[in-house]
Design an enzyme around this catalytic site. Structure first.
Site, PDB file in Angstrom:
ATOM      1  N   TRP B  47      46.647 -14.304   3.057  1.00  0.00           N
ATOM      2  CA  TRP B  47      47.444 -13.331   2.098  1.00  0.00           C
ATOM      3  C   TRP B  47      46.868 -12.537   1.493  1.00  0.00           C
ATOM      4  CZ3 TRP B  47      50.356 -15.032  -2.780  1.00  0.00           C
ATOM      5  CH2 TRP B  47      51.465 -13.937  -3.333  1.00  0.00           C
TER       6      TRP B  47
HETATM    7  C1  LIG Z   1      52.584  -9.791  -5.266  1.00  0.00           C
HETATM    8  C2  LIG Z   1      53.635 -10.132  -6.128  1.00  0.00           C
HETATM    9  C3  LIG Z   1      53.253  -9.329  -7.407  1.00  0.00           C
HETATM   10  C4  LIG Z   1      54.403  -9.661  -8.476  1.00  0.00           C
HETATM   11  N1  LIG Z   1      54.147  -8.818  -9.585  1.00  0.00           N
HETATM   12  C5  LIG Z   1      54.844  -9.046 -10.604  1.00  0.00           C
HETATM   13  C6  LIG Z   1      54.804  -8.630 -11.940  1.00  0.00           C
HETATM   14  O1  LIG Z   1      53.874  -7.709 -12.229  1.00  0.00           O
HETATM   15  N2  LIG Z   1      55.435  -8.892 -13.131  1.00  0.00           N
HETATM   16  C7  LIG Z   1      56.433  -9.661 -12.859  1.00  0.00           C
HETATM   17  O2  LIG Z   1      57.321 -10.079 -13.803  1.00  0.00           O
HETATM   18  N3  LIG Z   1      56.938 -10.333 -11.699  1.00  0.00           N
HETATM   19  C8  LIG Z   1      56.200 -10.225 -10.529  1.00  0.00           C
HETATM   20  N4  LIG Z   1      56.592 -10.758  -9.346  1.00  0.00           N
HETATM   21  C9  LIG Z   1      57.228 -11.404  -9.173  1.00  0.00           C
HETATM   22  C10 LIG Z   1      57.188 -12.811  -9.758  1.00  0.00           C
HETATM   23  O3  LIG Z   1      55.894 -13.336  -9.564  1.00  0.00           O
HETATM   24  C11 LIG Z   1      58.294 -13.742  -9.240  1.00  0.00           C
HETATM   25  O4  LIG Z   1      59.534 -13.435  -9.404  1.00  0.00           O
HETATM   26  C12 LIG Z   1      58.069 -15.405  -9.740  1.00  0.00           C
HETATM   27  O5  LIG Z   1      56.818 -15.666 -10.321  1.00  0.00           O
HETATM   28  C13 LIG Z   1      58.729 -16.290  -9.075  1.00  0.00           C
HETATM   29  O6  LIG Z   1      58.505 -17.524  -9.459  1.00  0.00           O
HETATM   30  P1  LIG Z   1      59.160 -18.911  -8.798  1.00  0.00           P
HETATM   31  O7  LIG Z   1      58.821 -20.206  -9.533  1.00  0.00           O
HETATM   32  O8  LIG Z   1      60.684 -18.716  -8.315  1.00  0.00           O
HETATM   33  O9  LIG Z   1      58.301 -19.034  -7.365  1.00  0.00           O
HETATM   34  P2  LIG Z   1      56.721 -19.419  -7.124  1.00  0.00           P
HETATM   35  O10 LIG Z   1      56.029 -19.208  -8.393  1.00  0.00           O
HETATM   36  O11 LIG Z   1      56.283 -18.668  -5.976  1.00  0.00           O
HETATM   37  O12 LIG Z   1      56.655 -20.833  -7.015  1.00  0.00           O
HETATM   38  C14 LIG Z   1      57.239 -21.406  -5.802  1.00  0.00           C
HETATM   39  C15 LIG Z   1      56.416 -22.592  -5.535  1.00  0.00           C
HETATM   40  O13 LIG Z   1      57.038 -23.713  -4.740  1.00  0.00           O
HETATM   41  C16 LIG Z   1      55.984 -24.183  -4.115  1.00  0.00           C
HETATM   42  N5  LIG Z   1      56.576 -24.707  -2.930  1.00  0.00           N
HETATM   43  C17 LIG Z   1      57.107 -23.923  -1.666  1.00  0.00           C
HETATM   44  N6  LIG Z   1      57.541 -24.646  -0.750  1.00  0.00           N
HETATM   45  C18 LIG Z   1      57.471 -25.978  -1.019  1.00  0.00           C
HETATM   46  C19 LIG Z   1      57.869 -27.195  -0.533  1.00  0.00           C
HETATM   47  N7  LIG Z   1      58.525 -27.179   0.709  1.00  0.00           N
HETATM   48  N8  LIG Z   1      57.314 -28.179  -1.201  1.00  0.00           N
HETATM   49  C20 LIG Z   1      56.724 -28.304  -2.288  1.00  0.00           C
HETATM   50  N9  LIG Z   1      56.322 -27.255  -2.947  1.00  0.00           N
HETATM   51  C21 LIG Z   1      56.692 -25.821  -2.389  1.00  0.00           C
HETATM   52  C22 LIG Z   1      54.932 -23.066  -3.810  1.00  0.00           C
HETATM   53  O14 LIG Z   1      53.752 -23.611  -3.220  1.00  0.00           O
HETATM   54  C23 LIG Z   1      54.806 -22.620  -5.136  1.00  0.00           C
HETATM   55  O15 LIG Z   1      54.080 -23.223  -6.157  1.00  0.00           O
HETATM   56  C24 LIG Z   1      55.432 -10.315  -8.380  1.00  0.00           C
HETATM   57  C25 LIG Z   1      55.554 -11.371  -7.057  1.00  0.00           C
HETATM   58  C26 LIG Z   1      54.472 -10.940  -6.112  1.00  0.00           C
HETATM   59  C27 LIG Z   1      54.487 -11.804  -4.886  1.00  0.00           C
HETATM   60  S1  SF4 Z   2      42.905 -18.325  -0.895  1.00  0.00           S
HETATM   61 FE1  SF4 Z   2      41.599 -17.165   0.309  1.00  0.00          FE
HETATM   62  S2  SF4 Z   2      42.030 -17.754   2.679  1.00  0.00           S
HETATM   63 FE2  SF4 Z   2      43.699 -18.597   1.451  1.00  0.00          FE
HETATM   64  S3  SF4 Z   2      45.319 -16.926   1.370  1.00  0.00           S
HETATM   65 FE3  SF4 Z   2      43.908 -16.536  -0.390  1.00  0.00          FE
HETATM   66  S4  SF4 Z   2      42.446 -14.887   0.361  1.00  0.00           S
HETATM   67 FE4  SF4 Z   2      43.409 -15.942   2.232  1.00  0.00          FE
END
Ligand SMILES: Cc1cc2nc3c(=O)[nH]c(=O)nc-3n(C[C@H](O)[C@H](O)[C@H](O)COP(=O)(O)OP(=O)(O)OC[C@H]3O[C@@H](n4cnc5c(N)ncnc54)[C@H](O)[C@@H]3O)c2cc1C
Ligand code: SF4
Ligand code: SF4
Lengths: 585, 108
Positions: B47
């Site tokens: 990623w």
């Molecule tokens: C690149 C990017 C930039 C962003 N920028 C901003 C920003 O600047 N400001 C802002 O407010 N928001 C931003 N967002 C949005 C914000 O980050 C998300 O909306 C929020 O953090 C999501 O929180 P979450 O807990 O729902 O998901 P996540 O934080 O993704 O947590 C999901 C967790 O579940 C775990 N998981 C998944 N599948 C399984 C499984 N089968 N079993 C056990 N664990 C599992 C994952 O590993 C992860 O730890 C951004 C998002 C991205 C992707």
């Molecule tokens: S930790 Fe390193 S190898 Fe894993 S998704 Fe991020 S950049 Fe790619």
């Protein structure tokens, strides 16, 4: 680290754990849920099941440059004004205003917790959190994820890293924990819990990403590609109700390398421009609000320019001074650092040449749109004992970092109350054995098996969804016949999962991921078929029903029938709480 | 695209129970080979979050943009300090830019 790869069924060890509260997914919402539960009741046993390593997992792994939702009360913002804005961002909804309001009421204290825990916020001259849009405040958020993770652990949550949840543990219709596999130790995990919060983020990789074609980089996606929708899939399989999956999230991103556009257009005033040098939003979307139009209009506009022969499309960064451009790159380093490298690898001086933009692949993310579990005000799903928060919970869009954290806390409060009256039943051995057989089957078929890998099936599914269920290569457009074609082939693919094989635990995880994505994709297509109208062009564009149908001003809901496996569709009414024009922020 | 591993610098995190890049990768992609050197097992699935790069104590990892997308060669190197991060970016034309700021706590 050397892996233990079991060769036959009897070699697989099981790990039995009993806990009060199980949090599946230790991301943004999950960490806040753990902290809240431990604050409310320090003697509660809280266990986090985390697919990756909690210090750098999920959407926030790389860091963030802003908290997208925060109320500057000194500027007159209130929970109500935020909900009004959020509603307008999704074209007037429908949204769950009850959920959105309850979230907004504890939003600021949630964001302030991050500051207490050590997250640096940028401050304005008066010492307030520095605004960069109406509701988003700037941070130096490179350490956001480690900071949240450390707090959850400091509060005493037990963390099981590299344990991937695969299914809920059920007692009839009630959830009593979850099961999963250890991708390091090859063990089968059975976690019995009085209450379970599912916070596995959204679903990425249901659709093909545009960069797959140009570089073979399949995960050049905006959303976290390792969140594959398992949280939704587990609920679908257990008969929980899903809401609004058809409200997909698709965003305008930088072209060729998925970088942020809001940072440029909202925070730095670089406007969307086409090949003819026209300011697209002002010229063609003035009636929708111009550059402040609802998110889906801003997404659909550049792609429509391409379709109608006025591409490429840009964000006009040439308005920036060299100093602004450096500040911008600093912001980007906090959130999507590799995008700075991408610009450098083209020797791209953004003050001289604008940055090209394009659409992303579609995602199911309930922290951005309304997709996800139907939950009550305590964030309990329609499955008793199962709570949802963050991207996994539906009805309440535009949560982002602050809102997902706030919702994690609300789900924890709901769960802490719920466990008071719950006793765990005896272990249902048959259910556990059945799941163990299901999840280890691809591995036990062995590396020489003449079958299909998870990755092969994933690519097949992604192309199917892209072409027939409104992906980027079809400019997000779809019709009934194409959706039927998608459904027919999804059924085939689901049947073919019996041929999946894996040579190690990582590949086993990939195989289980495609099974989950297929379950989400199937339900998604049913949702897309049900909404015979076009309410959110780009997010949901039906060529055969191009207009809004006032009769569909409601939530579209689904549930898998536990006897027949059929997906049953229904609706729920929208309830307006905040008065006023729903399309106006 | 996947991190490029400098096989001279990588020592397989001998002192750790699990190598640090392997420990943090959110996609379970970094892995130690039989030769005790790290590699990315599924380059297509990276990623580019750069978590592994930040975690590597030897500075043995570097993110590279796939050639289909960017020219050879630009570099972006994070250095983790106490409550600060320093980034060095060298673009295609050799232009060097440095960024340093707090990533924990406040300035006052
Ligand atoms: C690149 C990017 C930039 C962003 N920028 C901003 C920003 O600047 N400001 C802002 O407010 N928001 C931003 N967002 C949005 C914000 O980050 C998300 O909306 C929020 O953090 C999501 O929180 P979450 O807990 O729902 O998901 P996540 O934080 O993704 O947590 C999901 C967790 O579940 C775990 N998981 C998944 N599948 C399984 C499984 N089968 N079993 C056990 N664990 C599992 C994952 O590993 C992860 O730890 C951004 C998002 C991205 C992707
Ligand atoms: S930790 Fe390193 S190898 Fe894993 S998704 Fe991020 S950049 Fe790619
Ligand atoms: S963290 Fe660095 S030194 Fe350690 S195994 Fe990975 S690449 Fe090698």
């Amino acid at each position: 680290m050397a892996q233990t790869i079991p060769k036959d069924f009897n070699e697989i060890q099981s790990e039995m754990i009993e806990t009060d509260l199980l949090i599946v997914g230790g991301g943004n919402a999950g960490c806040f849920a753990a902290v809240e539960a431990k604050t409310k009741n320090p003697s509660l046993k809280v266990t986090i099941m985390e697919k990756a390593h909690i210090s750098r997992s999920g959407a926030t792994a790389a860091g963030m440059d802003a908290i997208n939702t925060y109320l500057r009360t000194d500027k007159g913002e209130t929970p109500e004004s935020l909900v009004k804005w959020s509603r307008a961002q999704v074209g007037g909804g429908p949204i769950r205003e009850d959920l959105a309001l309850s979230n907004a009421k504890i939003l600021n204290e949630t964001v302030d917790m991050l500051e207490e825990w050590g997250l640096p916020f940028v401050k304005d001259e008066e010492g307030h959190k520095q605004l960069r849009g109406r509701f988003d405040v700037s941070i130096h958020g490179e350490q956001l994820k480690p900071i949240m993770a450390e707090k959850a652990m400091e509060m005493g949550a037990q963390v099981l890293n590299r344990v991937v949840a695969t299914n809920l543990l059920m007692d009839g219709d009630r959830c009593i924990g979850a099961m999963g596999i250890g991708v390091r130790d090859g063990k089968f995990y059975v976690i019995r819990a009085k209450a379970t919060i599912v916070s596995t983020g959204g679903a990425c990789g249901i659709y093909k990403s545009p960069t797959t074609d140009y570089s073979g980089a399949h995960h050049q996606t905006w959303m976290c590609p390792f969140n594959v929708g398992t949280g939704y899939a587990m609920g679908i399989r257990a008969g929980a109700e899903m809401s609004s999956l058809e409200q997909r999230w698709v965003a305008t991103r930088t072209k060729d390398f998925s970088g942020p556009v809001d940072t440029l257009s909202v925070a730095f005033g670089c406007l969307i421009t086409n090949a003819k040098g026209e300011r697209v939003m002002q010229v063609r979307y003035a009636d929708k609000g111009g550059d402040k139009a609802a998110r889906f209009y801003r997404l659909n506009a550049p792609m429509t320019e391409w379709l109608e022969g006025r591409g490429p499309t840009y964000v006009d960064t040439t308005v920036l001074s060299q100093e602004d451009a450096k500040d911008l790159r600093e912001d980007l380093l906090n959130e999507r650092p590799s995008f700075v490298l991408f610009l450098a690898s083209r020797g791209h001086d953004i003050t001289k040449e604008p940055v090209e933009i394009y659409g992303s692949d579609p995602y199911i993310v309930g922290g951005h749109t309304g997709s996800g579990y139907w939950v009550d005000i305590n964030r309990m799903t329609t499955t008793p004992g199962l709570f949802a928060a963050g991207e996994t919970a539906g009805g309440n869009p535009n949560k982002f970092v602050g809102g997902c954290g706030a919702e994690g806390r609300l789900a924890a409060r709901g769960a802490v109350e719920y466990v008071k009256n719950v006793k765990l039943p005896a272990l249902d051995k048959a259910q556990v054995e059945k799941e163990k057989e299901r999840v280890f089957a691809p591995l036990l078929r062995g590396p020489e098996y003449d079958g299909v890998t998870g990755i092969e099936m994933e690519e097949r599914m992604q192309r199917l969804m892209d072409e027939y269920a409104g992906g980027i290569h079809q400019f997000y457009r779809m019709n009934e016949e194409r959706l039927d074609h998608a459904l027919k082939n999804l059924k085939m693919l689901k049947d073919q999962t019996k041929y999946l094989y894996a040579k190690d635990l990582h590949e086993l995880m990939n195989a289980l991921e495609v099974i989950d994505r297929l379950d989400v994709a199937e339900v998604l297509v049913h949702h897309l078929k049900y909404r015979k109208e076009t309410r959110w062009p780009g997010w949901q564009t039906r060529m055969d029903y191009p207009d809004v149908d006032p009769k569909l001003d409601c939530f579209v809901e689904s549930r898998r029938d536990q006897k027949t496996g059929e997906i049953q569709m229904s609706t729920r009414p929208y309830e307006q709480i905040i008065p006023g024009d729903r399309t106006k922020p | 695209m996947p991190p490029k591993v400098d096989r001279e610098k990588c020592d397989g995190c001998k002192a750790e129970k699990e190598s640090l890049c392997e420990q943090v990768c959110p996609g379970d992609l970094m892995h130690l080979g039989e030769d005790q050197k790290a590699f990315c097992r599924m380059p297509r699935d990276c990623w580019d979050c750069m978590s592994c790069i930040k975690a590597c104590p030897k500075g043995a990892l570097e993110t590279r943009i796939p050639y289909q997308l960017g020219y050879h060669v630009a570099r972006l190197i994070p250095m983790m300090g106490t409550n600060t991060i320093t980034w060095t970016c060298i673009d295609l034309n050799g232009k060097v830019e440095r960024y340093q700021y707090r990533n924990r706590g406040s300035d006052d």
